[in-house]
Design an enzyme around this catalytic site. Structure first.
Site, short mmCIF file in Angstrom:
data_model
loop_
_atom_site.label_atom_id
_atom_site.label_comp_id
_atom_site.label_asym_id
_atom_site.label_seq_id
_atom_site.Cartn_x
_atom_site.Cartn_y
_atom_site.Cartn_z
N HIS A 92 56.20 37.04 33.18
CA HIS A 92 55.89 36.72 34.58
C HIS A 92 56.66 35.47 35.03
O HIS A 92 56.08 34.48 35.46
CB HIS A 92 54.38 36.51 34.77
N GLU B 212 47.63 40.83 31.91
CA GLU B 212 48.76 39.96 32.20
C GLU B 212 49.58 39.66 30.95
O GLU B 212 50.80 39.63 31.00
CB GLU B 212 48.26 38.65 32.82
N ARG C 130 53.01 43.76 40.38
CA ARG C 130 51.76 43.61 39.65
C ARG C 130 51.66 44.72 38.61
O ARG C 130 52.02 45.87 38.87
CB ARG C 130 50.54 43.69 40.60
#
Length: 337
Positions: free
Chosen positions: A295, A276, A248
């Site tokens: 991601h 993100e 994360r």
């Protein structure tokens, strides 16, 4: 098999394509009654209310709406929530577990591609593959790359630091076993005996940052781990080492990391950031010593079917009265990423 358990699906079909394939849906229908093959995307329309009042098992996925006490009231017969992905924190209220509903998830299956991605990243980092690529592309000869082949690059007897003995962290440790690596582990819940069983050396986080050639992060995002990899700890990394983050983004002080990367001292392979998606002007896109991906370490493409297979097997175990492999307890939920 007599089918008595009634299953409904709740997820965003756009986001979960390839997870529950037609073949898996057919397989599910051999052990359960599938109330509606079309996933619910809201729990508050007429179709959802009709389906939920009959539901024993809710098969969820990415994009599942929030499940809280209000939704439980709409599903009085709900006994199992089977999540076809990793963390359930984004949609599951803790009161669901308090109400006695069993919850399981496919995090074990999602750990596989993340660990594979990490292994590839470690091997490429030690080999300095991206540096060789960039020099070769710029020079279009071997004049600049050939002298580097005698430098201390490569994977022989390197030290790998694993931060977090999570599902993924443990699987990475397993994948590293055939190589000539020294593996360090930092996890406050792992003692020396368990570390020895895993074949690693348990060390403090500071020691891991100082000694490792590659640091790979696999800790959950908790209040206690936010910016755990801060400026001071990044400064402990030796020149020429690499930081990998597939966990994360909030675990790393991103501004501190960018400042350290700008010096050129260390490299980074980053699959997750905070926020993100970094701003369009973020240095992470342009720094030559950063390999940035959006991601993608977790399940994507045909890897998603592994998630569906795992969770259908979990439902089959539940229907057959067998123990679940990945049941979530309140303590697991508390420390989940």
């Amino acid at each position: 098999m007599t089918r008595t358990h009634r299953v409904a699906l709740a997820m965003d079909p756009v986001r979960t394509g390839g997870v529950i394939t037609p073949a898996l849906l057919d397989r599910l229908a051999t052990s359960c009654i599938v109330l509606d093959p079309q996933p619910l995307q809201s729990f508050h329309d007429e179709r959802a209310r009709d389906v939920l009042k009959q539901t024993d098992i809710l098969l969820t996925g990415w994009g599942c709406p929030l499940i809280n006490r209000e939704v439980l009231a709409l599903a009085p017969q709900l006994k199992l929530i089977a999540h076809s992905a990793g963390t359930v924190k984004g949609f599951l209220s803790p009161e669901v577990l308090d109400a006695g509903v069993t919850v399981t998830h496919a995090a074990e299956a999602n750990a596989v591609p993340v660990a594979e991605f990490t292994l590839a990243a470690i091997l490429f980092a030690n080999k300095q593959v991206f540096r060789f690529r960039d020099l070769y592309r710029a020079d279009r000869s071997r004049q600049r790359t050939f002298p580097l082949t005698g430098q201390p690059v490569g994977n022989y007897r390197r030290t790998i630091g694993i931060v977090g003995a999570s599902r993924i962290g443990r699987r990475v440790i397993e994948l590293l076993e055939p190589f000539d690596f020294k593996v360090l582990l930092h996890d406050p819940y792992i003692g020396e005996h368990e570390a020895a069983v895993l074949g690693v050396e348990s060390v403090s986080l500071d020691e891991l940052m100082r000694r490792s050639d590659v640091v790979s992060i696999h800790a959950p995002a908790l209040p206690s781990t936010q910016k755990m990899i801060d400026r001071r700890r990044l400064a402990l990394m030796r020149d020429g080492t690499t930081l990998i983050n597939t966990a994360r983004g909030v675990i790393v002080d991103q501004d501190g990391l960018i400042d350290e990367l700008r010096t050129g001292r260390i490299d980074a392979i980053i699959d997750v950031t905070h926020p993100e998606v970094p701003g369009a002007d973020s240095a992470l896109y342009d720094l030559p010593n950063v390999f940035l991906t959006p991601h993608i370490a977790g399940a994507l493409g045909n890897e998603r079917e592994r998630l569906g297979e795992f969770i259908v097997e979990e439902i089959e175990r539940y229907v057959g009265g067998r123990p679940l492999l990945s049941a979530i307890t309140p303590s697991v939920l508390e420390t989940m990423a």
